[in-house]
Design an enzyme around this catalytic site. Structure first.
Site, PDB file in Angstrom:
ATOM      1  N   ASP A  79      44.097  48.166  48.906  1.00 48.19           N
ATOM      2  CA  ASP A  79      43.266  48.840  49.970  1.00 48.19           C
ATOM      3  C   ASP A  79      44.237  48.772  51.380  1.00 48.19           C
ATOM      4  O   ASP A  79      43.954  48.131  52.188  1.00 48.19           O
ATOM      5  CB  ASP A  79      42.160  47.632  50.449  1.00 48.19           C
TER       6      ASP A  79
ATOM      7  N   GLY B 204      33.365  39.147  46.489  1.00 50.76           N
ATOM      8  CA  GLY B 204      32.868  38.524  45.271  1.00 50.76           C
ATOM      9  C   GLY B 204      33.175  39.421  44.056  1.00 50.76           C
ATOM     10  O   GLY B 204      34.266  40.380  44.161  1.00 50.76           O
TER      11      GLY B 204
ATOM     12  N   GLY C 126      44.674  42.551  50.000  1.00 49.46           N
ATOM     13  CA  GLY C 126      45.503  43.219  49.084  1.00 49.46           C
ATOM     14  C   GLY C 126      45.938  44.468  49.389  1.00 49.46           C
ATOM     15  O   GLY C 126      45.182  45.265  50.165  1.00 49.46           O
TER      16      GLY C 126
ATOM     17  N   VAL D 110      47.312  44.302  41.526  1.00 47.32           N
ATOM     18  CA  VAL D 110      47.388  43.696  40.234  1.00 47.32           C
ATOM     19  C   VAL D 110      46.660  44.862  39.234  1.00 47.32           C
ATOM     20  O   VAL D 110      45.529  45.416  39.826  1.00 47.32           O
ATOM     21  CB  VAL D 110      46.649  42.354  39.979  1.00 47.32           C
TER      22      VAL D 110
ATOM     23  N   HIS E 263      38.018  39.270  40.360  1.00 46.84           N
ATOM     24  CA  HIS E 263      39.000  39.541  38.892  1.00 46.84           C
ATOM     25  C   HIS E 263      40.403  38.970  39.296  1.00 46.84           C
ATOM     26  O   HIS E 263      40.572  38.424  40.591  1.00 46.84           O
ATOM     27  CB  HIS E 263      39.016  41.022  38.920  1.00 46.84           C
ATOM     28  N   GLU E 264      41.104  39.182  38.487  1.00 45.49           N
ATOM     29  CA  GLU E 264      42.608  38.881  38.443  1.00 45.49           C
ATOM     30  C   GLU E 264      43.245  39.124  39.829  1.00 45.49           C
ATOM     31  O   GLU E 264      44.151  38.553  40.482  1.00 45.49           O
ATOM     32  CB  GLU E 264      43.440  38.916  37.697  1.00 45.49           C
TER      33      GLU E 264
ATOM     34  N   SER F 172      36.642  45.602  41.589  1.00 44.11           N
ATOM     35  CA  SER F 172      35.320  45.070  41.264  1.00 44.11           C
ATOM     36  C   SER F 172      34.487  46.043  40.680  1.00 44.11           C
ATOM     37  O   SER F 172      33.421  46.132  39.949  1.00 44.11           O
ATOM     38  CB  SER F 172      34.452  44.326  42.471  1.00 44.11           C
ATOM     39  N   ARG F 173      34.745  47.480  41.073  1.00 36.09           N
ATOM     40  CA  ARG F 173      33.776  48.610  40.738  1.00 36.09           C
ATOM     41  C   ARG F 173      34.366  49.302  39.437  1.00 36.09           C
ATOM     42  O   ARG F 173      33.525  50.129  38.822  1.00 36.09           O
ATOM     43  CB  ARG F 173      34.028  49.692  41.975  1.00 36.09           C
TER      44      ARG F 173
ATOM     45  N   HIS G  24      41.739  39.408  42.784  1.00 35.17           N
ATOM     46  CA  HIS G  24      41.543  38.259  43.886  1.00 35.17           C
ATOM     47  C   HIS G  24      42.304  37.043  43.370  1.00 35.17           C
ATOM     48  O   HIS G  24      42.701  36.320  44.668  1.00 35.17           O
ATOM     49  CB  HIS G  24      40.025  38.101  43.901  1.00 35.17           C
TER      50      HIS G  24
HETATM   51  P1  AMP Z   1      37.106  43.126  47.735  1.00 31.02           P
HETATM   52  O1  AMP Z   1      36.275  42.065  47.295  1.00 31.02           O
HETATM   53  O2  AMP Z   1      36.959  44.358  46.859  1.00 31.02           O
HETATM   54  O3  AMP Z   1      36.534  43.367  49.244  1.00 31.02           O
HETATM   55  O4  AMP Z   1      38.622  42.640  47.794  1.00 31.02           O
HETATM   56  C1  AMP Z   1      38.928  41.360  48.437  1.00 31.02           C
HETATM   57  C2  AMP Z   1      40.430  41.408  48.564  1.00 31.02           C
HETATM   58  O5  AMP Z   1      41.104  41.383  47.339  1.00 31.02           O
HETATM   59  C3  AMP Z   1      41.066  42.558  49.348  1.00 31.02           C
HETATM   60  O6  AMP Z   1      42.003  42.042  50.387  1.00 31.02           O
HETATM   61  C4  AMP Z   1      41.207  43.519  48.412  1.00 31.02           C
HETATM   62  O7  AMP Z   1      42.346  44.193  48.731  1.00 31.02           O
HETATM   63  C5  AMP Z   1      41.895  42.649  47.280  1.00 31.02           C
HETATM   64  N1  AMP Z   1      42.155  43.187  46.007  1.00 31.02           N
HETATM   65  C6  AMP Z   1      41.089  43.992  45.496  1.00 31.02           C
HETATM   66  N2  AMP Z   1      41.452  44.564  44.273  1.00 31.02           N
HETATM   67  C7  AMP Z   1      42.885  44.109  44.169  1.00 31.02           C
HETATM   68  C8  AMP Z   1      44.031  43.997  43.187  1.00 31.02           C
HETATM   69  N3  AMP Z   1      43.876  44.886  42.202  1.00 31.02           N
HETATM   70  N4  AMP Z   1      45.170  43.503  43.353  1.00 31.02           N
HETATM   71  C9  AMP Z   1      45.232  42.963  44.514  1.00 31.02           C
HETATM   72  N5  AMP Z   1      44.403  42.616  45.490  1.00 31.02           N
HETATM   73  C10 AMP Z   1      43.426  43.230  45.257  1.00 31.02           C
END
Ligand code: AMP
Length: 298
Positions: free
Chosen positions: A147, A29, A144, A173, A32-33, A183-184, A35
């Site tokens: 990570d 959750g 993404g 992105v 952002h763009e 998100s952070r 996701h």
């Molecule tokens: P998270 O909510 O941070 O666990 O991220 C969920 C998914 O979104 C993970 O596969 C992340 O690697 C991906 N993600 C997070 N930030 C980005 C970004 N800036 N660009 C592309 N994918 C992202």
């Protein structure tokens, strides 16, 4: 877009399994763009299920599990503008419930980088990803590249446990100035936001030096040292994440991490090194390398 609030609702996904492929984008959750780009990418292959679940087991003691931003309504509003088919937003009890004793232990790819700074983090990631894959049963899951170590650790689990899912890594992105979306980032005050750009600057220095023929990352580390709170600035060989003294002609991960106030931020670029120069590439043989995945990977 349908919203599934508990494990009991998951049968509603069956409507999308044929002809498939059913595509899965797991998230925590605070969307952002970055996701949303994963959702749009997935939608070209099949119906997309997004999960929203802040996974307690991947946070260490003293990390931000309790304060992690949670706003389901805002996330759903953003997703309504994307081609998502279903959102799965389970409660902790749906995912961990009774007895919840069995966990996944990450392999060697989790040893360095974030695995070294966050003991147990990747065990928590793999445990929740295994559970979510078991619940959603997608044909394809998108992660993404931001990570990168996570992508490679999950890839190792899927291979070792023979899980019937195909993985795709999607490009990072960025904000217009280069900062990777996260998100952070919403934890950053103005001064920290300015310093956060040091991560991207260090990666750019690392890339330029490799393009100039250097095969170490001393310059990248020196550039990042100007940012307070450095955790690491390293080059690793993809996919096993070995750390040789001198980089070979191979696919390498330039990875950086730093703590800026409350936020611990990471970033990376994936480069293929060859006598012809350096070229940005992907981690898992996903879209950068090949055609759209078919639904025949089971
Ligand atoms: P998270 O909510 O941070 O666990 O991220 C969920 C998914 O979104 C993970 O596969 C992340 O690697 C991906 N993600 C997070 N930030 C980005 C970004 N800036 N660009 C592309 N994918 C992202």
């Amino acid at each position: 877009m349908i919203v599934l609030r508990g494990a009991a609702d998951l049968a509603r996904l069956d409507a999308w399994r044929q002809p498939g492929p059913l595509v899965f984008v797991p998230t925590m959750g605070a969307l952002h763009e970055g996701h949303l780009s994963l959702v749009r990418q997935g939608a070209q292959w099949g119906p997309v299920v997004v999960s929203i679940f802040v996974n307690p087991t991947q946070f260490g003691p003293g990390e931000d599990f309790r304060s992690y931003p949670r706003d389901l309504d805002a996330d759903l509003a953003l997703l309504r503008d994307t081609p998502v088919a279903a959102v799965f937003a389970p409660a902790v009890a749906d995912v961990y419930g009774e007895p919840g004793e069995v966990t996944v232990r990450a392999g060697r790819r989790a040893a360095g980088l974030c695995g070294a700074s966050r003991p147990g983090h990747f065990d928590g990631v793999l445990t929740v990803v295994a559970k979510l894959l078991g619940m959603v049963r997608p044909d394809l899951a998108i992660f993404g590249r931001k990570d990168a170590q996570q992508c490679l650790v999950i890839d190792q689990m899927v291979r070792d446990l023979r899980l019937p899912v195909r993985l795709v890594d999607a490009p990072t992105v960025r904000e217009p100035d280069g900062l990777a979306m996260s998100s952070r980032n919403r934890y950053l005050g103005p001064a920290e936001r300015a310093r956060a750009l040091g991560l991207w600057r260090a990666l750019e220095v690392g890339r330029a030096r490799l393009a100039a023929g250097e095969r170490t990352t001393a310059a990248m580390a020196a550039e990042l040292a100007a940012t307070d709170g450095v955790d690491y600035a390293e080059a690793r060989v993809v996919p096993e994440l070995e750390r040789p003294e001198e980089l070979p002609e191979a696919t390498v991960l330039l990875a950086v991490a730093a703590r800026l106030g409350r936020a611990r931020l990471i970033d990376n670029i994936v480069l293929r090194l060859s006598p012809q120069g350096v070229e940005e590439t992907g981690l898992l043989g996903g879209p950068a390398q090949g055609p759209a995945p078919a639904g025949d990977n089971r």
